[in-house]
Design a protein around this motif. Structure first.
Motif, mmCIF file in Angstrom:
data_model
loop_
_atom_site.group_PDB
_atom_site.id
_atom_site.type_symbol
_atom_site.label_atom_id
_atom_site.label_comp_id
_atom_site.label_asym_id
_atom_site.label_seq_id
_atom_site.Cartn_x
_atom_site.Cartn_y
_atom_site.Cartn_z
ATOM 1 N N GLN A 1 -3.395 -75.840 -70.237
ATOM 2 C CA GLN A 1 -2.647 -74.801 -69.526
ATOM 3 C C GLN A 1 -3.365 -73.457 -69.707
ATOM 4 O O GLN A 1 -2.948 -72.599 -70.491
ATOM 5 C CB GLN A 1 -1.215 -74.745 -70.055
ATOM 6 N N GLY B 1 -5.917 -80.825 -59.911
ATOM 7 C CA GLY B 1 -5.340 -80.532 -61.215
ATOM 8 C C GLY B 1 -4.640 -81.713 -61.859
ATOM 9 O O GLY B 1 -3.643 -81.560 -62.561
ATOM 10 N N ASP C 1 -3.551 -84.744 -64.300
ATOM 11 C CA ASP C 1 -3.579 -85.160 -65.698
ATOM 12 C C ASP C 1 -3.590 -86.683 -65.715
ATOM 13 O O ASP C 1 -2.622 -87.322 -65.260
ATOM 14 C CB ASP C 1 -2.346 -84.648 -66.442
ATOM 15 N N ARG D 1 -7.595 -83.611 -67.980
ATOM 16 C CA ARG D 1 -6.445 -82.716 -68.042
ATOM 17 C C ARG D 1 -6.707 -81.522 -67.121
ATOM 18 O O ARG D 1 -7.765 -80.888 -67.208
ATOM 19 C CB ARG D 1 -6.210 -82.220 -69.482
ATOM 20 N N ASP D 2 -5.728 -81.248 -66.256
ATOM 21 C CA ASP D 2 -5.849 -80.161 -65.291
ATOM 22 C C ASP D 2 -7.097 -80.334 -64.418
ATOM 23 O O ASP D 2 -7.779 -79.380 -64.068
ATOM 24 C CB ASP D 2 -5.875 -78.807 -65.998
#
Length: 693
Positions: A206, A254, A256, A277-278
């Motif tokens: 994040q 994006g 996951d 991730r992302d």
């Protein structure tokens, strides 16, 4: 080799519920763990004509001597219980994925009051947060060095932290603003933990909120004409963006996901996973597995998912954030598990949110899966190339020993014993274990040699006899406890009923090797005769000419210098020697380094540690009053008075740095005495299990 019909349970005794079953060998060791929707149908399939079974299954059921099962409420519960038992018992006939290399992780020790960022390998510890795996440890250090500009959390060891705390001065990182210095109170523990939480959030993928926040603060500082702060924020933003750019964007939406791929042949399989991730690859990991049980690709994938996600605690305090990082929204696999609904339900329970387990069919995700598969194929080729020579040599070594020593079967478990001492003092015996030609360090043991009068053995033969006597007396006790009045083995086997773990000396070796020649071998044989040990072969390896001695023989066996069997015996002897020296040096150092506090009655190591942590040194403790000492947790007024009396009656030796008035040096205890002549020498590369009493 057992006949499966001798231990087959009656079909009416087996429930039709879902559950987990365990096969045990004659010594009670669990050799296979499995799960089933219907226990009766599954177990009955093992007891058909052995000629119709798969060769690996046939070997398992003929090695086993008993079977037991546990009924569970749901199939999902059986999945979790099966994994926990495989991890607990390490059965030899179960598929176990082993990493093709040791991957480092970036760990943040959120379980500590003051969290610390560090490089960590090996087993994961409960309460910590892990990011990776990374290809190299330097990549983690480079990432952390960049991120400390923005998140200046603690990275020092516990010792450095305590010294800075006592001195009231931070370390170098605190002075250059790469640590917020909680050791000296620049930041409160609560604020430092919040900083560590932000660091974990950023490393978890994040990143956008933090980047936007820094950009906004930079613009605000520039608008307020605070150009120095704006420049620092610009540099922080650049460091943050460099960390983000280190990971290649592979999925633009994006996503996951964990992307698995597999390459296999009839004997082995290689698995690779990309952690995305992302939309960015945050880590890569690989396993190579031997197909020791009959499984198809779907079942291999199910076992893989059990191992990758099985250590996640669904009841942990750190709830959705950490678990959703460990279990992504999508799990992309090459083949669906046979019970995909059951696996999906289990993963949803771990994540606390929806999880989609599927095979990618088209687009960027399928292209990424193909890339992961190419990595798996390359890893399998590399593994087979590296292992070919090693596997061949191990098999040849065991074959050479079987033939040279006239053994009834290959010595799959070998134990080697050695004694280490310094001119007869601080005697320690070592036991090392090789299984299938490889060291099994979890089974290593050390023994303090006491002798008949408690002062140690008179010579090496008496020491060897004592060590072997204690080892096989424990084995005999475990074996007797695992049989009923008629001598038949119990279902539970030689297993601790409280912990469920095997007893420490529950399993006999096929071969015992002692470091020494004819005297040591004959001493060991006398122990075997006394204890009635008849099913274990015994040899000795003499150092001078590398001769192999058998008990009761007047002449040794001389193996060829090029023999793989001789090389294996030498490896065993050298490992036992190293392990014994390590234990001996530790015991000798402990005996030579004494503190003035050791003679205080009622003051053990725990209280000594608490006093030194509170006062900082023996010198400060010497100046304290009994009331001040009694204020330390766990120390009463009577013990405090005993400490004061002992310290005031003990003279202090002035040192070169001591002042003229005879003030005591700031050390805990006396200096070590010089090492005596004739000390044992050798490698001491790391501690093993504790001393066996």
């Amino acid at each position: 080799m057992a006949d499966p019909s001798t231990y087959r349970p009656r079909p009416s005794e087996i429930p039709t519920s879902p559950g987990v079953y365990r096969f045990r060998d004659a010594h009670g060791r669990v050799i296979y763990v499995g799960k089933a929707k219907n226990l009766r149908n599954r177990l009955n399939s093992y007891f058909q004509d052995v000629a119709g079974l798969h060769p690996r299954t046939r070997q398992m059921v003929t090695t086993a001597a008993s079977v037991e099962w546990t009924v569970v409420e749901t199939e999902v519960a059986s999945l979790a219980l099966e994994y926990s038992w495989i991890k607990e018992y390490d059965p030899r006939f179960n598929v176990k994925y082993r990493d093709d290399k040791s991957y480092p992780y970036l760990a943040v020790t959120m379980s500590e009051e003051i969290p610390r960022a560090m490089v960590m390998r090996g087993a994961k510890r409960k309460g910590n947060r892990y990011f990776g795996p990374y290809g190299h440890a330097w990549a983690i250090r480079e990432t952390v060095d960049l991120m400390l500009r923005v998140f200046p959390i603690r990275t020092c060891s516990a010792g450095v932290y305590r010294r800075a705390e006592r001195a009231g001065r931070p370390c170098l990182l605190g002075y250059i603003d790469k640590c917020s210095a909680p050791c000296v109170g620049r930041i409160s523990p609560e604020d430092h933990r919040a900083l560590a939480e932000d660091f974990c959030t950023f490393m978890g993928g994040q990143t956008r909120p933090f980047v936007r926040r820094l950009e906004q603060e930079m613009r605000s500082a520039a608008a307020a004409l605070d150009f120095e702060r704006a420049a620092r924020l610009r540099d922080d933003l650049g460091a943050m963006q460099r960390v983000v750019e280190k990971n290649e964007v592979v999925l633009p939406d994006g996503t996951d996901a964990d992307v698995f791929a597999m390459a296999s042949d009839e004997l082995e399989a290689s698995v690779q996973v990309f952690h995305v991730r992302d939309g960015r690859v945050r880590g890569q990991r690989g396993w190579v597995v031997e197909k020791v049980e009959e499984l198809d690709d779907g079942e291999l994938v199910e076992r893989l998912l059990q191992q990758v996600y099985g250590d996640i605690d669904p009841d942990a305090e750190e709830r959705t954030a950490t678990r959703s990082t460990a279990v992504p929204r999508e799990v992309l696999v090459p083949v669906l598990p046979p019970d995909v609904d059951q696996v999906t339900t289990w993963l949803r329970g771990l994540r606390g949110a929806n999880v989609d387990v599927r095979v990618p069919q088209r687009g960027d995700k399928r292209a990424l899966a193909q890339t992961v598969r190419r990595n798996a194929e390359h890893a399998l080729v590399l593994h087979k190339t590296r292992r070919a020579g090693d596997l061949t040599s191990r098999s040849q070594a065991l074959s050479d020993l079987t033939e040279a020593l006239d053994l009834p079967e290959a010595p799959l478990r070998i134990e080697c014993y050695d004694i280490s001492h310094t001119q007869g003092t601080h005697q320690v015996g070592s036991m090392v274990v090789f299984e299938d030609g490889l060291p099994r360090k979890s089974a290593y043991r050390r023994f303090i040699v006491r002798g008949a009068d408690g002062s140690g053995a008179r010579d090496d033969t008496e020491a060897i006899a004592e060590v072997l006597s204690r080892r096989f007396r424990n084995y005999r006790t475990a074996r007797e406890e695992a049989t009923d009045d008629d001598g038949k083995p119990l279902v539970s086997g030689p297993v601790d009923p409280e912990t469920g773990r095997p007893s420490r000396f529950a399993y006999p070796p096929n071969l015992v090797v002692v470091d020494g020649g004819q005297p040591q071998v004959n001493a060991a044989q006398r122990v075997f005769d006394e204890l009635g040990v008849e099913d274990v072969a015994l040899v000795g390896l003499a150092k001078r000419l590398e001769e192999v001695w058998l008990p009761g023989e007047d002449f040794p066996i001389v193996l060829p210098r090029t023999s793989a069997g001789l090389y294996l015996l030498q490896r065993l002897r050298d490992e036992a020697h190293r392990f014994a020296i390590t234990a001996h040096r530790g015991r000798r150092s402990k005996a030579m380094t004494r503190s003035v506090l050791d003679d205080v009655p009622g003051l053990g190591p725990t209280r000594q540690k608490a006093l030194l942590a509170h006062f900082g040194s023996v010198a400060n403790l010497r100046r304290a009053t009994p009331e001040e000492i009694a204020a330390v947790k766990g120390v009463g007024l009577r013990t405090a008075q005993a400490v004061v009396d002992a310290l005031r009656t003990t003279p202090t030796a002035p040192t070169a740095a001591s002042p003229a008035d005879g003030a005591s040096p700031d050390v805990a205890g006396s200096a070590p005495t010089p090492e005596p002549a004739g000390a044992a020498s050798g490698s001491a590369d790391g501690p093993g299990p504790g001393l066996a009493s």
